[in-house]
Design a protein around this motif. Structure first.
Motif, PDB file in Angstrom:
ATOM      1  N   ILE A  67       3.942  62.638  17.361  1.00 24.18           N
ATOM      2  CA  ILE A  67       3.685  62.960  15.953  1.00 24.18           C
ATOM      3  C   ILE A  67       4.224  61.831  15.058  1.00 24.18           C
ATOM      4  O   ILE A  67       3.534  61.352  14.145  1.00 24.18           O
ATOM      5  CB  ILE A  67       4.332  64.317  15.553  1.00 24.18           C
ATOM      6  N   LYS A  68       5.428  61.381  15.357  1.00 20.53           N
ATOM      7  CA  LYS A  68       6.048  60.323  14.563  1.00 20.53           C
ATOM      8  C   LYS A  68       5.224  59.031  14.650  1.00 20.53           C
ATOM      9  O   LYS A  68       4.933  58.381  13.645  1.00 20.53           O
ATOM     10  CB  LYS A  68       7.479  60.087  15.088  1.00 20.53           C
ATOM     11  N   LEU A  69       4.833  58.729  15.854  1.00 16.56           N
ATOM     12  CA  LEU A  69       4.092  57.488  16.096  1.00 16.56           C
ATOM     13  C   LEU A  69       2.734  57.466  15.365  1.00 16.56           C
ATOM     14  O   LEU A  69       2.368  56.494  14.702  1.00 16.56           O
ATOM     15  CB  LEU A  69       3.886  57.392  17.596  1.00 16.56           C
ATOM     16  N   ILE A  70       2.034  58.571  15.453  1.00 15.65           N
ATOM     17  CA  ILE A  70       0.700  58.618  14.841  1.00 15.65           C
ATOM     18  C   ILE A  70       0.823  58.632  13.309  1.00 15.65           C
ATOM     19  O   ILE A  70       0.028  58.020  12.602  1.00 15.65           O
ATOM     20  CB  ILE A  70      -0.116  59.805  15.411  1.00 15.65           C
ATOM     21  N   ARG A  71       1.860  59.291  12.796  1.00 13.71           N
ATOM     22  CA  ARG A  71       2.106  59.276  11.334  1.00 13.71           C
ATOM     23  C   ARG A  71       2.307  57.847  10.846  1.00 13.71           C
ATOM     24  O   ARG A  71       1.760  57.439   9.822  1.00 13.71           O
ATOM     25  CB  ARG A  71       3.378  60.074  10.996  1.00 13.71           C
ATOM     26  N   GLU A  72       3.104  57.098  11.585  1.00 16.34           N
ATOM     27  CA  GLU A  72       3.371  55.707  11.191  1.00 16.34           C
ATOM     28  C   GLU A  72       2.081  54.882  11.224  1.00 16.34           C
ATOM     29  O   GLU A  72       1.831  54.065  10.346  1.00 16.34           O
ATOM     30  CB  GLU A  72       4.417  55.084  12.126  1.00 16.34           C
ATOM     31  N   LYS A  73       1.272  55.137  12.232  1.00 20.99           N
ATOM     32  CA  LYS A  73       0.011  54.386  12.322  1.00 20.99           C
ATOM     33  C   LYS A  73      -0.911  54.757  11.149  1.00 20.99           C
ATOM     34  O   LYS A  73      -1.521  53.894  10.540  1.00 20.99           O
ATOM     35  CB  LYS A  73      -0.674  54.660  13.658  1.00 20.99           C
ATOM     36  N   PHE A  74      -0.998  56.046  10.816  1.00 17.43           N
ATOM     37  CA  PHE A  74      -1.839  56.480   9.694  1.00 17.43           C
ATOM     38  C   PHE A  74      -1.309  55.911   8.366  1.00 17.43           C
ATOM     39  O   PHE A  74      -2.086  55.545   7.489  1.00 17.43           O
ATOM     40  CB  PHE A  74      -1.901  58.003   9.616  1.00 17.43           C
ATOM     41  N   GLU A  75       0.012  55.853   8.260  1.00 17.25           N
ATOM     42  CA  GLU A  75       0.634  55.336   7.031  1.00 17.25           C
ATOM     43  C   GLU A  75       0.256  53.880   6.752  1.00 17.25           C
ATOM     44  O   GLU A  75       0.144  53.470   5.614  1.00 17.25           O
ATOM     45  CB  GLU A  75       2.165  55.419   7.179  1.00 17.25           C
ATOM     46  N   SER A  76       0.073  53.135   7.818  1.00 17.89           N
ATOM     47  CA  SER A  76      -0.158  51.689   7.677  1.00 17.89           C
ATOM     48  C   SER A  76      -1.612  51.347   7.340  1.00 17.89           C
ATOM     49  O   SER A  76      -1.953  50.184   7.141  1.00 17.89           O
ATOM     50  CB  SER A  76       0.237  50.983   8.977  1.00 17.89           C
TER      51      SER A  76
END
Ligand SMILES: C[S@@+](CC[C@H](N)C(=O)[O-])C[C@H]1O[C@@H](n2cnc3c(N)ncnc32)[C@H](O)[C@@H]1O
Length: 192
Positions: free
Chosen positions: A144-153
């Motif tokens: 969840i954390k990883l995909i959030r960071e990717k979406f944020e970028s």
């Protein structure tokens, strides 16, 4: 046979019996796939990524409707092989499947995203996809954390459709544009 006009029953009959049985729980319903690709496929969108493409149902339906390049990434090799076979049988040249963990992909190569609750299998063992599935809460939170960071970028204007789940993977910089199918289908757009 044209995929875009099929009912769920007709589409699922393309699968071997074991995959067909999993459809109600794990594969996107036809009407959801149609609505999702209509929202994602806006002006300037050329490449759409399905994160955890399973047996390819979203990608195959989306690819039969859209002219964009539709890619599915899936960690289970048997599902990737089945998806590729169906894409070839239906001459869908704009649809392709990558066998990988979705965390290894560069999200910057895609313009829009579809996410059907792929990490749920780490916290919920109802209707397991296979015998290897086991509870792993830590892995769930890591993903969840990883995909959030990717979406944020990703750039402003990026669109995501989520189906089921609590949308924890969607960062605050995305606006909920609308929802449907009793709140299970959510349409997001990045603001800043
Ligand atoms: C609920 S199914 C959705 C399938 C497909 N998107 C559809 O809508 O028909 C979620 C899929 O995500 C896959 N998945 C889960 N975690 C993944 C990961 N880290 N990398 C790649 N695939 C993953 C699972 O193997 C499963 O096939």
């Amino acid at each position: 046979m044209e995929l875009k006009g099929l009912t769920d029953e007709e589409f699922d009959s393309l699968y071997p019996i074991k995959m067909k049985k999993l459809s109600g729980t794990h594969w996107t319903p036809v009407d959801v796939a149609r609505k999702a690709i209509q929202f994602l496929d806006t002006d300037g969108v050329e490449a759409v990524l399905d994160l955890g493409s399973g047996a390819g149902k979203f990608c195959l339906i989306a690819g039969s409707i859209s002219k964009s390049k539709i890619t599915g990434v899936e960690q289970r090799e048997n599902l990737v092989q089945l998806s590729r076979k169906l894409a070839a049988n239906h001459q869908l040249q704009n649809v392709n499947f990558i066998h990988d963990d979705l965390q290894n992909l560069d999200f910057g190569c895609y313009d829009a995203f579809y996410f059907f609750n792929a990490f749920e299998e780490n916290i919920n063992l109802t209707d397991k996809l296979d015998k290897d599935t086991s509870i792993n809460l830590e892995l769930y939170h890591t993903y969840i954390k990883l995909i959030r960071e990717k979406f944020e970028s990703l750039p402003a204007g990026t669109r995501i459709v989520t189906y089921c789940g609590d949308a924890r993977e969607i960062p605050d910089c995305y606006r909920l544009v609308k929802s449907g199918n009793k709140g299970k289908l959510r349409y997001w757009e990045k603001e800043v």
